[in-house]
Design a protein around this motif. Structure first.
Motif, PDB file in Angstrom:
ATOM      1  N   VAL A   1       4.771 -10.975   3.726  1.00 35.09           N
ATOM      2  CA  VAL A   1       4.108  -9.666   3.684  1.00 35.09           C
ATOM      3  C   VAL A   1       3.096  -9.668   2.538  1.00 35.09           C
ATOM      4  N   VAL A   2       1.879  -9.180   2.822  1.00 40.83           N
ATOM      5  CA  VAL A   2       0.873  -9.001   1.781  1.00 40.83           C
ATOM      6  C   VAL A   2       0.442  -7.544   1.761  1.00 40.83           C
ATOM      7  N   SER A   3      -0.421  -7.204   0.816  1.00 44.69           N
ATOM      8  CA  SER A   3      -0.739  -5.794   0.599  1.00 44.69           C
ATOM      9  C   SER A   3      -1.557  -5.180   1.720  1.00 44.69           C
ATOM     10  N   ASP A   4      -2.594  -5.896   2.179  1.00 41.10           N
ATOM     11  CA  ASP A   4      -3.463  -5.312   3.196  1.00 41.10           C
ATOM     12  C   ASP A   4      -4.256  -6.421   3.892  1.00 41.10           C
TER      13      ASP A   4
ATOM     14  N   GLU B   1       6.804  14.701   0.906  1.00 41.33           N
ATOM     15  CA  GLU B   1       7.106  14.413  -0.492  1.00 41.33           C
ATOM     16  C   GLU B   1       7.614  12.985  -0.670  1.00 41.33           C
ATOM     17  N   GLN B   2       7.662  12.249   0.408  1.00 43.76           N
ATOM     18  CA  GLN B   2       8.184  10.891   0.342  1.00 43.76           C
ATOM     19  C   GLN B   2       7.054   9.870   0.316  1.00 43.76           C
ATOM     20  N   ILE B   3       7.162   8.913  -0.581  1.00 40.84           N
ATOM     21  CA  ILE B   3       6.199   7.829  -0.643  1.00 40.84           C
ATOM     22  C   ILE B   3       6.627   6.743   0.346  1.00 40.84           C
ATOM     23  N   VAL B   4       5.762   6.438   1.289  1.00 42.60           N
ATOM     24  CA  VAL B   4       6.040   5.395   2.261  1.00 42.60           C
ATOM     25  C   VAL B   4       5.227   4.160   1.882  1.00 42.60           C
ATOM     26  N   GLU B   5       5.916   3.107   1.527  1.00 42.63           N
ATOM     27  CA  GLU B   5       5.234   1.869   1.154  1.00 42.63           C
ATOM     28  C   GLU B   5       4.896   1.083   2.409  1.00 42.63           C
ATOM     29  N   ARG B   6       3.671   0.599   2.454  1.00 37.34           N
ATOM     30  CA  ARG B   6       3.218  -0.131   3.625  1.00 37.34           C
ATOM     31  C   ARG B   6       2.620  -1.476   3.198  1.00 37.34           C
TER      32      ARG B   6
ATOM     33  N   GLY C   1       0.858  -1.160   0.000  1.00 38.72           N
ATOM     34  CA  GLY C   1       0.000   0.000   0.000  1.00 38.72           C
ATOM     35  C   GLY C   1       0.898   1.213   0.000  1.00 38.72           C
ATOM     36  N   GLU C   2       0.426   2.368  -0.440  1.00 36.62           N
ATOM     37  CA  GLU C   2       1.239   3.569  -0.475  1.00 36.62           C
ATOM     38  C   GLU C   2       0.541   4.672   0.289  1.00 36.62           C
ATOM     39  N   GLN C   3       1.352   5.433   1.027  1.00 36.73           N
ATOM     40  CA  GLN C   3       0.819   6.510   1.840  1.00 36.73           C
ATOM     41  C   GLN C   3       1.709   7.723   1.643  1.00 36.73           C
ATOM     42  N   GLN C   4       1.107   8.893   1.399  1.00 35.82           N
ATOM     43  CA  GLN C   4       1.894  10.086   1.170  1.00 35.82           C
ATOM     44  C   GLN C   4       2.381  10.630   2.510  1.00 35.82           C
ATOM     45  N   ALA C   5       3.694  10.852   2.647  1.00 40.04           N
ATOM     46  CA  ALA C   5       4.267  11.432   3.855  1.00 40.04           C
ATOM     47  C   ALA C   5       5.161  12.576   3.419  1.00 40.04           C
TER      48      ALA C   5
END
Length: 259
Positions: free
Chosen positions: A95-98, A12-17, A6-10
């Motif tokens: 690890v899975v997406s969600d 200007e950095q993209i934090v992949e989760r 999953g991706e979350q905006q932090a």
């Protein structure tokens, strides 16, 4: 199991989760308090589907995964649950997406298989016994027990270093074989000593010079006290030659049926 993020905006950095999966247990609604989570983020939670629940936690996957601390946390979560229920450990690093993917891609399609494994593990936990030879007791024993080793050892103590090369090679080979046989004998002796209090056993190879044995046992949860007493009795018999350490209860990493 499919991998994804999953991706979350932090800023200007993209934090992949993603969602880290520790293992699968029979369906339940709550967990023991203060379980650690890999990465130190959030909490371990349950994702349930049908008769199963998965142990999961949210994870930032930009960070490296696989540190010794990560592995210890993975094991601690599983071992904590193993003390009170059946646990099917997932491979470290799953690890899975969600959360939806955990339910739809892991629990739903494997419901029957996972339930069968957990049923076979019902009421059972794993213990590990590790042993270390005290003050090189094993080396003293092989010298006393093998006349050829004793003779070569005495001869080499009086021989010129260069002239005794072949004898040193032969002595090394004999000692290695004798120590290997002694380790195997000690491991079998331990297995026999606790046989009536353990369902299964698995002898592991050991590598360290003074390591004596490493054996895993599958034990009925309602016979843990008897098993611990049997290990303690053997430890007392070996108190001058092998220092023993009992570890557990653990998740049944070495006794997963059909996995």
């Amino acid at each position: 199991m499919s991998a994804g993020t999953g991706e979350q905006q932090a800023g200007e950095q993209i934090v992949e989760r993603g969602v880290y999966v520790y293992g699968v247990i029979p369906a339940r609604e709550s967990l023991p308090a203060q379980l650690p989570a890999i990465g130190g983020e959030g909490e371990v939670e349950l994702v349930s589907h049908g008769a199963l629940s998965a142990l999961v936690s949210d994870l930032e996957i930009n960070r490296p995964l696989g540190t010794p601390e990560d592995l210890l946390v993975h094991e601690r979560v599983l071992d904590t649950l193993a003390s009170e229920t059946e646990v099917l450990p997932m491979r470290f690093g799953a690890v899975v997406s969600d959360a939806s993917a955990v339910a739809e891609e892991l629990l739903e399609p494997h419901q029957e298989r996972f339930r069968s494994v957990l049923s076979q593990l019902e009421g059972k936990v794993q213990f590990a016994v590790r042993g270390t030879y005290i003050e090189q007791a094993h080396l003293r024993e092989v010298v006393l027990e093998d006349p050829e080793i004793a003779e070569l050892r005495e001869r080499l103590q009086q021989a010129d270093t260069a002239a005794a090369y072949d004898d040193r090679v032969r002595l090394g080979e004999l000692v290695h074989a004798a120590v290997s046989a002694k380790r195997a004998e000690d491991a079998r002796c331990l297995v026999d000593a606790v046989a009536s209090d353990a369902r299964s056993s698995l002898i592991h190879e050991v590598a360290g010079e003074d390591e004596a044995l490493s054996v895993s046992f599958l034990v009925d949860r309602d016979h843990i006290a008897e098993f611990e007493d049997a290990v303690e009795r053997q430890g007392r018999q070996w108190r001058e030659r092998i220092g023993m350490r009992l570890i557990g209860p653990l998740a049944p990493y070495d006794f997963l049926p059909g996995v």
